[in-house]
Design a protein around this motif. Sequence first.
Motif, PDB file in Angstrom:
ATOM      1  N   ILE A   2      42.633  39.612  34.440  1.00  0.00           N
ATOM      2  CA  ILE A   2      43.979  39.755  34.985  1.00  0.00           C
ATOM      3  C   ILE A   2      44.059  39.006  36.315  1.00  0.00           C
ATOM      4  O   ILE A   2      43.210  39.183  37.190  1.00  0.00           O
ATOM      5  CB  ILE A   2      44.331  41.246  35.212  1.00  0.00           C
ATOM      6  CG1 ILE A   2      44.279  42.021  33.897  1.00  0.00           C
ATOM      7  CG2 ILE A   2      45.688  41.391  35.896  1.00  0.00           C
ATOM      8  CD1 ILE A   2      45.273  41.557  32.850  1.00  0.00           C
ATOM      9  N   PHE A   4      46.387  38.339  39.622  1.00  0.00           N
ATOM     10  CA  PHE A   4      47.499  38.899  40.397  1.00  0.00           C
ATOM     11  C   PHE A   4      48.308  37.776  41.022  1.00  0.00           C
ATOM     12  O   PHE A   4      47.745  36.855  41.612  1.00  0.00           O
ATOM     13  CB  PHE A   4      46.959  39.819  41.501  1.00  0.00           C
ATOM     14  CG  PHE A   4      46.348  41.073  40.979  1.00  0.00           C
ATOM     15  CD1 PHE A   4      47.123  42.203  40.804  1.00  0.00           C
ATOM     16  CD2 PHE A   4      45.009  41.129  40.635  1.00  0.00           C
ATOM     17  CE1 PHE A   4      46.564  43.370  40.307  1.00  0.00           C
ATOM     18  CE2 PHE A   4      44.445  42.285  40.135  1.00  0.00           C
ATOM     19  CZ  PHE A   4      45.221  43.412  39.977  1.00  0.00           C
ATOM     20  N   TRP A  34      45.123  43.185  46.091  1.00  0.00           N
ATOM     21  CA  TRP A  34      45.891  42.482  45.054  1.00  0.00           C
ATOM     22  C   TRP A  34      46.029  41.003  45.412  1.00  0.00           C
ATOM     23  O   TRP A  34      45.888  40.134  44.563  1.00  0.00           O
ATOM     24  CB  TRP A  34      47.270  43.100  44.908  1.00  0.00           C
ATOM     25  CG  TRP A  34      47.317  44.355  44.116  1.00  0.00           C
ATOM     26  CD1 TRP A  34      46.445  45.407  44.166  1.00  0.00           C
ATOM     27  CD2 TRP A  34      48.287  44.703  43.148  1.00  0.00           C
ATOM     28  NE1 TRP A  34      46.827  46.383  43.293  1.00  0.00           N
ATOM     29  CE2 TRP A  34      47.968  45.984  42.654  1.00  0.00           C
ATOM     30  CE3 TRP A  34      49.420  44.069  42.659  1.00  0.00           C
ATOM     31  CZ2 TRP A  34      48.724  46.628  41.691  1.00  0.00           C
ATOM     32  CZ3 TRP A  34      50.181  44.716  41.698  1.00  0.00           C
ATOM     33  CH2 TRP A  34      49.826  45.976  41.226  1.00  0.00           C
ATOM     34  N   ILE A  50      44.707  49.925  38.262  1.00  0.00           N
ATOM     35  CA  ILE A  50      46.062  49.748  38.788  1.00  0.00           C
ATOM     36  C   ILE A  50      46.837  51.029  38.539  1.00  0.00           C
ATOM     37  O   ILE A  50      46.937  51.481  37.400  1.00  0.00           O
ATOM     38  CB  ILE A  50      46.782  48.579  38.089  1.00  0.00           C
ATOM     39  CG1 ILE A  50      46.008  47.283  38.271  1.00  0.00           C
ATOM     40  CG2 ILE A  50      48.204  48.436  38.606  1.00  0.00           C
ATOM     41  CD1 ILE A  50      46.529  46.151  37.426  1.00  0.00           C
ATOM     42  N   LEU A  55      52.437  49.972  40.850  1.00  0.00           N
ATOM     43  CA  LEU A  55      53.088  48.874  40.140  1.00  0.00           C
ATOM     44  C   LEU A  55      54.606  49.062  40.138  1.00  0.00           C
ATOM     45  O   LEU A  55      55.368  48.125  40.404  1.00  0.00           O
ATOM     46  CB  LEU A  55      52.544  48.801  38.719  1.00  0.00           C
ATOM     47  CG  LEU A  55      52.938  47.614  37.860  1.00  0.00           C
ATOM     48  CD1 LEU A  55      52.551  46.301  38.502  1.00  0.00           C
ATOM     49  CD2 LEU A  55      52.303  47.745  36.492  1.00  0.00           C
ATOM     50  N   LEU A  70      51.513  40.167  37.231  1.00  0.00           N
ATOM     51  CA  LEU A  70      50.215  40.086  36.560  1.00  0.00           C
ATOM     52  C   LEU A  70      50.247  39.040  35.464  1.00  0.00           C
ATOM     53  O   LEU A  70      51.252  38.871  34.787  1.00  0.00           O
ATOM     54  CB  LEU A  70      49.866  41.439  35.925  1.00  0.00           C
ATOM     55  CG  LEU A  70      49.925  42.661  36.818  1.00  0.00           C
ATOM     56  CD1 LEU A  70      49.836  43.916  35.985  1.00  0.00           C
ATOM     57  CD2 LEU A  70      48.826  42.617  37.848  1.00  0.00           C
ATOM     58  N   GLU A  71      49.115  38.376  35.291  1.00  0.00           N
ATOM     59  CA  GLU A  71      48.993  37.394  34.210  1.00  0.00           C
ATOM     60  C   GLU A  71      47.616  37.550  33.586  1.00  0.00           C
ATOM     61  O   GLU A  71      46.616  37.723  34.292  1.00  0.00           O
ATOM     62  CB  GLU A  71      49.149  35.993  34.786  1.00  0.00           C
ATOM     63  CG  GLU A  71      48.996  34.892  33.782  1.00  0.00           C
ATOM     64  CD  GLU A  71      49.150  33.526  34.439  1.00  0.00           C
ATOM     65  OE1 GLU A  71      48.445  32.600  34.016  1.00  0.00           O
ATOM     66  OE2 GLU A  71      49.968  33.392  35.365  1.00  0.00           O
ATOM     67  N   TYR A  72      47.564  37.501  32.270  1.00  0.00           N
ATOM     68  CA  TYR A  72      46.280  37.570  31.581  1.00  0.00           C
ATOM     69  C   TYR A  72      45.796  36.166  31.272  1.00  0.00           C
ATOM     70  O   TYR A  72      46.545  35.333  30.768  1.00  0.00           O
ATOM     71  CB  TYR A  72      46.398  38.347  30.265  1.00  0.00           C
ATOM     72  CG  TYR A  72      45.146  38.238  29.440  1.00  0.00           C
ATOM     73  CD1 TYR A  72      44.015  38.971  29.773  1.00  0.00           C
ATOM     74  CD2 TYR A  72      45.073  37.364  28.373  1.00  0.00           C
ATOM     75  CE1 TYR A  72      42.844  38.841  29.056  1.00  0.00           C
ATOM     76  CE2 TYR A  72      43.905  37.228  27.633  1.00  0.00           C
ATOM     77  CZ  TYR A  72      42.799  37.967  27.982  1.00  0.00           C
ATOM     78  OH  TYR A  72      41.642  37.833  27.267  1.00  0.00           O
TER      79      TYR A  72
END
Length: 82
Positions: A2, A4, A34, A50, A55, A70-72
């Motif tokens: 993940i 941030f 983060w 988290i 969030l 968030l990005e995977y």
Amino acid sequence: MIVFKLADLLDQRQMTMYQLSKKTGIRPNTLSQWVNNDKLREEDKHVKAISVEVLNLICQVLDCTPGDLLEYTPDDHNTKSP
């Protein structure tokens, strides 16, 4: 892993971590983790959990969605596994 994107969003909103902390009540140390997660990952001090509440607060104040924060990306095989 993940990734941030909080630092990017703060830049876009012209807001500092301190201002976000004041508006959300989230500890500055949490926000700093983060923002600096990639650097902390090298020291195995990265964000490990988290809170949905955290969030939610960030999304409310920055008027964004979790996907904006968030990005995977697939894990690099050279990184440590949890």
